[in-house]
Scaffold this active site. Structure first.
Site, PDB file in Angstrom:
ATOM      1  CG  ASP A   1      -8.784   2.527   5.515  1.00 20.78           C
ATOM      2  OD1 ASP A   1      -7.583   2.643   5.819  1.00 20.78           O
ATOM      3  OD2 ASP A   1      -9.187   1.833   4.557  1.00 20.78           O
TER       4      ASP A   1
ATOM      5  CG  HIS B   1      -4.994   4.335   1.994  1.00 19.34           C
ATOM      6  ND1 HIS B   1      -6.027   5.101   2.505  1.00 19.34           N
ATOM      7  CD2 HIS B   1      -5.383   3.056   2.151  1.00 19.34           C
ATOM      8  CE1 HIS B   1      -6.981   4.324   2.958  1.00 19.34           C
ATOM      9  NE2 HIS B   1      -6.632   3.066   2.749  1.00 19.34           N
TER      10      HIS B   1
ATOM     11  CD  GLU C   1      -3.224  -0.655   2.072  1.00 16.10           C
ATOM     12  OE1 GLU C   1      -3.214   0.397   2.751  1.00 16.10           O
ATOM     13  OE2 GLU C   1      -4.118  -1.502   2.150  1.00 16.10           O
TER      14      GLU C   1
ATOM     15  CG  HIS D   1      -7.776  -0.439   0.128  1.00 19.92           C
ATOM     16  ND1 HIS D   1      -9.033  -0.613   0.655  1.00 19.92           N
ATOM     17  CD2 HIS D   1      -7.051   0.148   1.110  1.00 19.92           C
ATOM     18  CE1 HIS D   1      -9.085  -0.138   1.899  1.00 19.92           C
ATOM     19  NE2 HIS D   1      -7.877   0.347   2.187  1.00 19.92           N
TER      20      HIS D   1
END
Length: 163
Positions: A111, A98, A35, A100
């Site tokens: 999150d 970010h 990630e 995934h």
């Protein structure tokens, strides 16, 4: 091309294509990809529209695994400070992004806890915060107002990456 979205506060958020393209470079298309993430940076137009035209990429000190990203505060804050000064004190913190390793990303419980923590802090201000997750097929954008608990999906687009 700019991605135009309406926030939960009724404002228009303009997400610049070059920001999305730069994030898409971190798409987790291979099993060994970890990630990636950073902060979202933008400014407010006189008409009240919000413009997301900068971001930070992964920095030294970030912790990255296949299914987790933890942003190191200091290097991202230093970059934000530089963008703030270079813009004549107009560009500011807009939120977090970010990746995934899933086609259509959904925020994890981690999150959501992290996002709510950011929303309680002074950095959220009156525009609230925006959150982007880049999935392997879809990139999604959420918004929430300062102090709010509800994080609302406000838009998505196809993730376009080059192998």
């Amino acid at each position: 091309m700019t991605l135009l979205l309406r926030t939960t506060a009724g404002r228009i958020l303009e997400v610049h294509r070059r920001v999305l393209e730069a994030m898409w470079a971190y798409t987790q298309v291979h099993p060994k990809n970890t990630e990636a993430g950073g902060i979202l940076v933008g400014h407010e137009r006189q008409q009240g529209n919000l413009v997301l035209d900068r971001f930070t990429s992964p920095q030294p000190g970030d912790r990255r695994t296949r299914t987790r990203f933890h942003r190191s505060v200091e290097p991202h804050q230093e970059l934000l400070n530089l963008m703030w000064l270079a813009s004549g004190c107009t560009r500011t913190y807009f939120g977090e992004w970010h990746t995934h390793p899933e086609p259509c990303p959904t925020p994890s419980s981690i999150d959501l806890r992290s996002w709510r923590k950011h929303l309680k802090q002074e950095e959220a201000r009156e525009n609230g915060l925006h959150f982007i997750i880049v999935g392997t097929a879809i990139t999604r954008v959420w918004h929430a107002n300062q102090g709010g608990r509800d994080v609302t999906l406000i838009g998505e687009t196809h993730t376009e990456f080059r192998v």
